[in-house]
Design a protein around this motif. Structure first.
Motif, mmCIF file in Angstrom:
data_model
loop_
_atom_site.group_PDB
_atom_site.id
_atom_site.type_symbol
_atom_site.label_atom_id
_atom_site.label_comp_id
_atom_site.label_asym_id
_atom_site.label_seq_id
_atom_site.Cartn_x
_atom_site.Cartn_y
_atom_site.Cartn_z
ATOM 1 N N PRO B 136 3.124 -29.885 9.055
ATOM 2 C CA PRO B 136 3.484 -28.863 8.177
ATOM 3 C C PRO B 136 5.012 -28.373 8.105
ATOM 4 O O PRO B 136 5.473 -27.860 7.117
ATOM 5 C CB PRO B 136 2.375 -27.522 8.267
ATOM 6 C CG PRO B 136 1.867 -28.046 9.561
ATOM 7 C CD PRO B 136 2.006 -29.602 9.899
ATOM 8 N N SER B 139 7.854 -29.837 5.634
ATOM 9 C CA SER B 139 8.138 -29.155 4.503
ATOM 10 C C SER B 139 7.755 -27.890 4.254
ATOM 11 O O SER B 139 8.034 -27.016 3.538
ATOM 12 C CB SER B 139 6.880 -29.877 3.229
ATOM 13 O OG SER B 139 5.767 -29.494 3.977
ATOM 14 N N GLY B 140 7.663 -27.269 5.253
ATOM 15 C CA GLY B 140 7.376 -25.636 5.284
ATOM 16 C C GLY B 140 8.613 -24.967 6.197
ATOM 17 O O GLY B 140 9.573 -25.277 5.841
ATOM 18 N N ALA C 135 -6.620 -21.184 -5.608
ATOM 19 C CA ALA C 135 -5.390 -21.261 -5.605
ATOM 20 C C ALA C 135 -4.428 -20.142 -5.036
ATOM 21 O O ALA C 135 -5.044 -19.001 -5.552
ATOM 22 C CB ALA C 135 -4.701 -21.716 -7.153
ATOM 23 N N GLU C 142 7.516 -15.917 -7.086
ATOM 24 C CA GLU C 142 6.373 -16.732 -7.492
ATOM 25 C C GLU C 142 5.282 -15.969 -8.275
ATOM 26 O O GLU C 142 4.618 -16.595 -9.182
ATOM 27 C CB GLU C 142 6.050 -17.609 -6.383
ATOM 28 C CG GLU C 142 7.076 -18.756 -5.788
ATOM 29 C CD GLU C 142 7.926 -17.742 -4.776
ATOM 30 O OE1 GLU C 142 7.904 -16.592 -4.946
ATOM 31 O OE2 GLU C 142 8.886 -18.430 -4.202
ATOM 32 N N ASP C 664 4.364 -19.530 5.077
ATOM 33 C CA ASP C 664 4.594 -20.658 4.745
ATOM 34 C C ASP C 664 3.947 -20.761 3.273
ATOM 35 O O ASP C 664 2.701 -20.450 3.096
ATOM 36 C CB ASP C 664 3.786 -21.596 5.497
ATOM 37 C CG ASP C 664 3.789 -23.266 5.029
ATOM 38 O OD1 ASP C 664 3.470 -23.410 3.929
ATOM 39 O OD2 ASP C 664 4.297 -23.824 5.791
ATOM 40 N N ALA C 665 4.812 -21.021 2.199
ATOM 41 C CA ALA C 665 4.297 -20.809 0.742
ATOM 42 C C ALA C 665 3.001 -21.633 0.567
ATOM 43 O O ALA C 665 2.347 -21.285 -0.250
ATOM 44 C CB ALA C 665 5.451 -21.174 -0.057
ATOM 45 N N GLU C 666 3.073 -22.998 0.986
ATOM 46 C CA GLU C 666 2.170 -24.159 0.640
ATOM 47 C C GLU C 666 0.819 -23.423 1.355
ATOM 48 O O GLU C 666 -0.347 -23.611 0.775
ATOM 49 C CB GLU C 666 2.536 -25.565 1.372
ATOM 50 C CG GLU C 666 1.713 -26.461 0.506
ATOM 51 C CD GLU C 666 2.370 -27.878 1.086
ATOM 52 O OE1 GLU C 666 3.628 -28.054 1.236
ATOM 53 O OE2 GLU C 666 1.452 -28.646 1.359
ATOM 54 N N LEU C 667 0.764 -23.280 2.569
ATOM 55 C CA LEU C 667 -0.357 -22.892 3.457
ATOM 56 C C LEU C 667 -0.858 -21.446 3.152
ATOM 57 O O LEU C 667 -1.855 -20.807 3.328
ATOM 58 C CB LEU C 667 -0.265 -22.886 4.870
ATOM 59 C CG LEU C 667 0.012 -24.397 5.332
ATOM 60 C CD1 LEU C 667 0.324 -24.536 6.763
ATOM 61 C CD2 LEU C 667 -1.044 -25.238 4.889
#
Lengths: 156, 316, 759
Positions: B136, B139-140, C135, C142, C664-667
């Protein structure tokens, strides 16, 4: 059964190997002056002396300490008589909420065990591993200076 | 933290034979306990090396020093002989962690500590290094991560300051194995990037124990470290520079790769004897040759060049 | 007695105890380990609670299988899901205690009580929670996008409609202004990280609930807990002897209190529920990140013509009660300006909820406004302090009434300028762009105001005199480490002419009397000190009246003089004699502060000067000296005031240089959720700090002339540092903190002029 020597007193305790020294001091022995804050060696509030050296008691297993001398903040003063470090913390207002204070004090005590004539810089270095979130640091440095002045004065 | 047994074995020589992938050695515990608490490691038993006769001495040997595996970082920091003769090591140790941790942490354990990558250490994330899938960090949030060799499966940096100094100094470790065999290994060869088969940062087998670290003298050596606060943080970048007895200059960076990273380009750019200002300029500029920074850590490149320049200037 | 019935102590009054550096009362207990905090409590039969938190930033809880957890050794009770929360709701959105939807990674879904903390934690790991992952969105930019997942079903994920305040014609004034400055500034998410985590011990006995809480407001915890659990307020007692830090995060009750209470009700045993450090970082409040688009217009002398500020703050997943982050404040009030518009929007994100953090809103806004003012000064070639003087106002322009201390700021400018040696500071040659230009030094200035620091009524106190000559002050208010006990003792001692050692203070227990204010808004001292003074004065009047009866003269003929009551012509008696003569009746003084003077606007102003060094080769910013001059009215205790100032400056340095929660934006996970990676300052990060309060009684605030000091000193620190960094290297930063990464990236950008400038 394990015997821990804390502040000069033997304490038989029955604990499983994974028990952390900090937790045993606080829960089993009721010595809550040593504070639990981060549990990961990131703050210094749980500092105790182990054979005269400052260590984080959150990163020590109780079973490792058999046959070692453990000292906590409760063991420093003799009755009403504070140690030079404790006295300096009071005199310099080197604390606010007080939660980091036992750890700060034991770190300085540890430096004095290593070098009784430790100067202000050495005593300040000794607390680089003790966070104070209230931000009493400048007064802690002042306390270090006061201790150094006393100890070098005492050493002549 | 899952339950485990606790064992003491008085004779250090008898320890390796008892070790298995789930019976692990405990020395200072300053890293191991954090991993146990985060459930990253779940051993069945710990063998307390401190209860054994494993080495604790700091001895002068021919051409350098021999440190018992259990020598604490504090003792190195305060040892006048080491400070004078291998300043890179003493400086690296002094800038690592805190007085309390240095009182406990051992030099051998320090080399074997696991990365502090905030994904690896996060119980809620199962990254490749922790036995799961993917990285992670790639890309994190990777501002603390590697800038060299970043196309591997893991971009965590090696957390040790002394490791970089020891590689620069050409230090070796003595390893005792479970069959009673002893071998000598350069620190540079001890620490390697993790692979699919071996997701750790060193080559030791489960039944290997480091018994000593041997450090050649290098009075002209130094270790510089950049952190985001004055003390008590892992290196963003660190640079060790050492001039060996035969005049060779070795440069090794921490905080930039899976392992201490030899700055081969910079060493080559020195090209020839004498650390002249021009040579130092050239070497500093070449320190980042081959770097492939991630999205958030390009700043490590100028930092690495600066520290390389300053470290070389200090030993010139 | 009401404090407003008492005369003020005019400047120059000869005070004996007030104004001296009486040592902090509880210091001996704190240096010997004797001070007991909520987390230190070990009651007979006490259980320990652990909390299960959602690992997902946004998820529906389909089911929770608690069977395995219940079977773990030592487990006494498991509460999970909506049912486990027993109808208790939380946050301003009134969501169930353990919601069917988790809205941030760390949201509580269940809790376990066991005979040891390990057992409770083991059981939490043994819970089987089935999540339907939804989501998520983190980051205020954002979250505002149309395609962003909706967190509470509100438009643009806004908590409410924007709060807009405008005076004058901002658009026209901006358009006409000869000088305009426009930037977007950003401040990071900062976490209080008090060393004692949020925690409470609750003991539910048949007819009452006792809570030992680590809180800034015993009264508020009692009231809100009673409401949440459906109890009468008289059934809930909250006790707080010592608190291991709060900084705003403990000004409202958090779920630890309710969880401990529910588990105690189920088990009949006292239950301790304390957050671990992870919980403290993700689920116990934060200073939400901000984005501030600021436009200011000025004339060529630097006089402000217009201010337009479009302000957005991160509320996290829920809104908490307590002080709002008043982002509009400095824009609306610090400087004279006829045309001001502020628009404030708070946005939901799938991160932990925000809550007040030391001068909430002002710390963030001051960074932007004071950076812009510094830029204006440099643009015009006007000294930064002179620019502030030109824009001074003596009135509260929002409320159209005068400040209670209209000349504070000009006096602060004089004082800090002289103390710091501002006019003699070295002037830098313009630096070469980029690094490695070695180490460069710079000076920076910033001013501040703060909407609070005034009394927050009501404040009640009693003072009882004992025949041994001592006095006891009793109030319910808590001392969160600021020195409340000590200053209240001083005030009572002053009024009663007693040595301060003879005054005992009992506090931090709702059972001891009527409600008291939460320690927030720097209100504790300005609310409680006047009430205590009134109580002491009431006791003194009763004593004098009794003495007059005993001495057979008029009360007006009797004066209290250091333990003696002296009548003009009929002798004297000691206090003890008078009290013995009264026995069994006693002297019990009562004091209150129940209203404040509305005709003036009470503010706490201040300023800071920072000296920094910037290593252009490594990006290291070091603050080498700080000077702080705040106005807290009369200084009751210079030692304790200095401690508050250095504390605020220290936290300001952390905010400026290192503190930022990274997500962490994705997680959707905060990655630095520990004290290892969330970097608060160490002792070596802090420079010498000159802490010099103005020390002018503000009798518009109350009869004592005292105002709060807890929060304001933090406000000007970060902009003063950023302005000093500009002075050092010629780079203006619009985002904090000034890490090596940020500084080195900016230096690299400055060295390559082809690339576009940052916004």
């Amino acid at each position: 059964m394990l015997t821990l020597t804390v502040n000069g007193q033997p304490h038989p305790v029955a604990v499983e190997p994974r028990r952390i020294l900090l937790d045993v001091l606080r829960r089993d022995l009721g010595l809550t002056g040593t504070k639990e804050v981060c549990e990961m060696g990131n703050c210094g509030a749980c500092t105790v002396l182990l054979d005269d050296e400052a260590v984080y008691s959150c990163l020590v297993l109780a079973v490792e300490c058999e046959a070692q001398e453990i000292e906590t903040v409760e063991g420093l003063a003799r009755g009403q008589e504070l140690t030079a470090v404790q006295e300096a913390f009071v005199a310099c207002d080197a604390l606010q909420c007080g939660f980091c204070t036992p750890g700060q004090i034991l770190s300085m005590e540890g430096a004095l065990r290593r070098r009784p004539d430790a100067d202000e810089a050495a005593l300040t270095e000794a607390v680089t591993g003790n966070l104070c979130r209230c931000g009493a640091y400048r007064n802690i440095v002042a306390a270090a200076g006061r201790v150094a002045a006393t100890s070098s004065g005492g050493a002549g | 933290m899952t339950p485990f047994d606790y064992q003491r074995i008085p004779e250090a020589a008898a320890v390796p034979a008892q070790l298995t992938p789930t019976v692990r050695p405990l020395a200072g515990g300053t890293d191991l306990l954090t991993r146990l608490k985060a459930c990253l490691d779940r051993p069945d038993a710990l063998v307390d090396l401190k209860a054994s006769d494993l080495g604790r001495a700091i001895d002068r040997v021919d051409g350098g020093w021999r440190l018992g595996a259990l020598v604490t970082l504090s003792r190195i920091q305060h040892h006048p002989g080491l400070r004078a003769d291998v300043p890179a090591l003493a400086e690296a140790v002094s800038q690592a962690a805190t007085p309390q941790l240095r009182n406990r942490a051992t030099i051998a354990g320090n080399l074997l500590q696991r990365p502090r990558c905030w994904y690896f250490r996060n119980e809620r994330v199962q990254c490749w290094l922790a036995g799961g899938e993917g990285c992670p960090a790639r890309s994190g949030r990777n501002e603390h991560h590697a800038v060299f060799d970043t196309d591997g499966p893991c971009v965590a940096t090696h957390p040790s300051d002394p490791a970089a100094a020891l590689v620069a100094l050409g230090a070796t470790v003595t390893v005792l194995d479970g069959g009673g065999g002893e071998r000598e290994l350069a620190v540079a060869d001890l620490l390697v990037p993790p692979t699919d088969e071996r997701r750790v940062e060193h080559v030791l087998a489960a039944d290997d124990v480091i018994t000593a670290v041997t450090v050649p003298s290098a009075p002209r050596s130094t270790y510089l470290k950049a952190m985001d606060r004055a003390v008590w943080a892992f290196a963003l970048v660190g640079v060790a520079a050492a001039v060996s007895a035969d005049g060779e200059v070795r440069l090794v960076a921490s905080g930039v790769a899976n392992t201490p990273w030899r700055l081969a380009g910079a060493e080559a750019a020195l090209a020839g004897p004498g650390l002249t200002p021009e040579a130092i300029d050239r070497a500093a500029a070449a320190a980042t040759d081959g770097a492939a920074p991630l999205a958030e850590n390009g700043y490590k490149l100028p930092l690495l060049r600066t520290l390389t320049h300053r470290a070389l200037t200090a030993v010139a | 007695m009401d404090e407003s019935d008492l005369p003020t102590w005019p400047p120059g009054t000869d005070l004996e105890t007030v104004g001296t550096g009486v040592p902090r009362r509880e210091a001996p207990a704190k240096v010997t380990g004797g001070a007991v905090y909520s987390s230190d409590l070990r009651l007979p039969g006490q259980l320990y609670a652990a909390i299960a938190r959602s690992p997902h930033p946004h998820a529906r809880v389909r089911s929770i299988d608690t069977e395995r957890a219940r079977r773990q050794p030592g487990v006494v009770s498991v509460i999970a899901g909506e049912e486990g929360g027993e109808g208790v709701t939380w946050y301003e959105e009134s969501v169930p205690l353990f919601g069917p939807v988790a809205r941030f990674a760390g949201d509580e879904v269940a809790a376990v009580a066991a005979t040891s903390l390990e057992a409770a934690r083991d059981a939490v790991r043994a819970l089987n929670v089935d999540y339907e992952v939804l989501a998520h969105v983190v980051g205020i930019d954002e979250a505002q996008r149309p395609e962003a997942p909706s967190i509470h079903g509100t438009p643009g994920n806004r908590t409410t409609d924007p709060k807009v305040e405008e005076r004058g014609d901002v658009a026209a004034a901006l358009a006409a202004a000869p000088i305009r400055i426009e930037h977007t500034y950003r401040t990071p998410t900062a976490v209080h990280n008090a060393l004692e985590t949020h925690g409470a011990v609750a003991w539910w006995q048949p007819d009452r609930l006792t809570i030992w809480a680590s809180t800034q407001g015993v009264t508020q915890v009692a009231q809100m807990t009673a409401e949440a659990l459906g109890l009468d307020q008289s059934q809930v007692r909250v006790i707080t002897e010592h608190v291991g830090g709060g900084f705003g995060a403990k000004q409202v009750p958090w779920k630890d209190v309710a969880i401990a209470a529910l588990l105690s009700r189920r088990t009949g045993r006292p239950v301790q529920c304390a957050y671990d450090r992870h919980g403290e970082n993700v689920a116990a409040g934060k200073r939400g990140a901000t984005r501030q688009r600021v436009r200011i217009g000025a004339d060529t002398d630097g006089r402000l013509l217009a201010i337009d500020a479009e302000l957005v703050g991160d509320s996290g997943a829920y809104q908490t009660a307590g002080e709002a982050a008043a982002l509009w404040g400095p824009y609306q009030g610090l400087y004279r300006c006829d045309n001001v518009r502020t628009s404030v929007t708070y946005v939901y994100t799938n991160t932990g909820p925000a809550v007040a953090f030391r001068a909430p809103g002002y710390v963030e806004a001051a960074f932007a406004l004071e950076s812009a003012m510094d830029e204006l000064a440099h643009r015009l070639g006007v000294d930064p302090i002179e620019l502030r003087r030109r824009n001074h106002t003596g009135v509260d322009q929002q409320q159209a009434k005068p400040w209670s201390s209209p000349d504070s700021l000009p006096l602060i400018y004089d004082r800090i300028s002289a103390l710091a040696g501002w006019d003699a500071r070295p002037r830098n040659a313009p630096p070469a762009p980029g690094g490695d230009g070695g180490v460069r030094r710079g000076w920076g200035f910033a001013a501040s105001d703060w909407l609070a620091g005034k009394a927050n009524p009501p404040g009640y106190a009693s003072v009882e005199l004992r025949t041994d000559g001592s006095a006891e002050v009793v109030t319910t208010v808590q001392d969160i480490g600021t020195g409340t006990r000590t200053v209240l003792a001083q005030v009572a001692a002053e009024e009663l002419q007693l040595p301060v050692e003879e005054v005992r203070v009992t506090l931090g227990d709702t059972a001891a009397g009527p409600p008291s204010p939460t320690s927030s808004g720097s209100a504790t001292t300005p609310t409680m000190a006047p009430a205590v003074r009134a109580a002491a004065a009431d006791a003194r009047h009763q004593l004098v009246a009794a003495a007059a009866r005993q001495l057979d003269c008029a009360p007006g003929d009797v004066t209290l003089d250091h333990g003696k009551l002296v009548a003009a012509n009929s002798g004297s008696r000691t206090v003890a004699e008078v009290l013995e003569g009264l026995s069994p009746a006693a002297v019990h003084g009562w004091g209150e502060l129940v209203a404040v003077d509305d005709s003036v606007s009470v503010r706490t102003f201040g300023a800071a000067v920072a000296e920094v060094s910037v290593d252009t080769g490594t990006g290291e910013v070091r603050v080498t000296r700080m000077v702080s001059v705040p106005d807290c009215g009369r200084v009751l205790n210079p030692t304790l005031v200095a401690s508050q100032i250095i504390g605020g400056v220290t936290q300001g340095i952390g905010f400026a240089l290192t503190e930022s929660q990274l997500v962490d934006a994705e997680l959707g996970l905060p990655v630095n959720d520990s004290l290892e990676e969330y970097l608060v300052p160490t002792v070596l990060d802090i420079c010498p700090i000159e802490a010099v309060p103005l020390d002018r009684p503000d009798t518009g605030a109350n009869q004592l002339g005292v105002k709060g000091i807890g929060e304001p000193p933090m406000i000007p620190v970060a902009p003063a540092i950023a302005n000093a960094v500009f002075d050092a290297i010629g780079i203006r930063f619009h985002e904090l903190p000034l890490t090596r990464r940020r500084v080195l990236d900016a230096l690299a950008e400055a060295a390559s002029p082809d690339e576009s400038e940052p916004a």
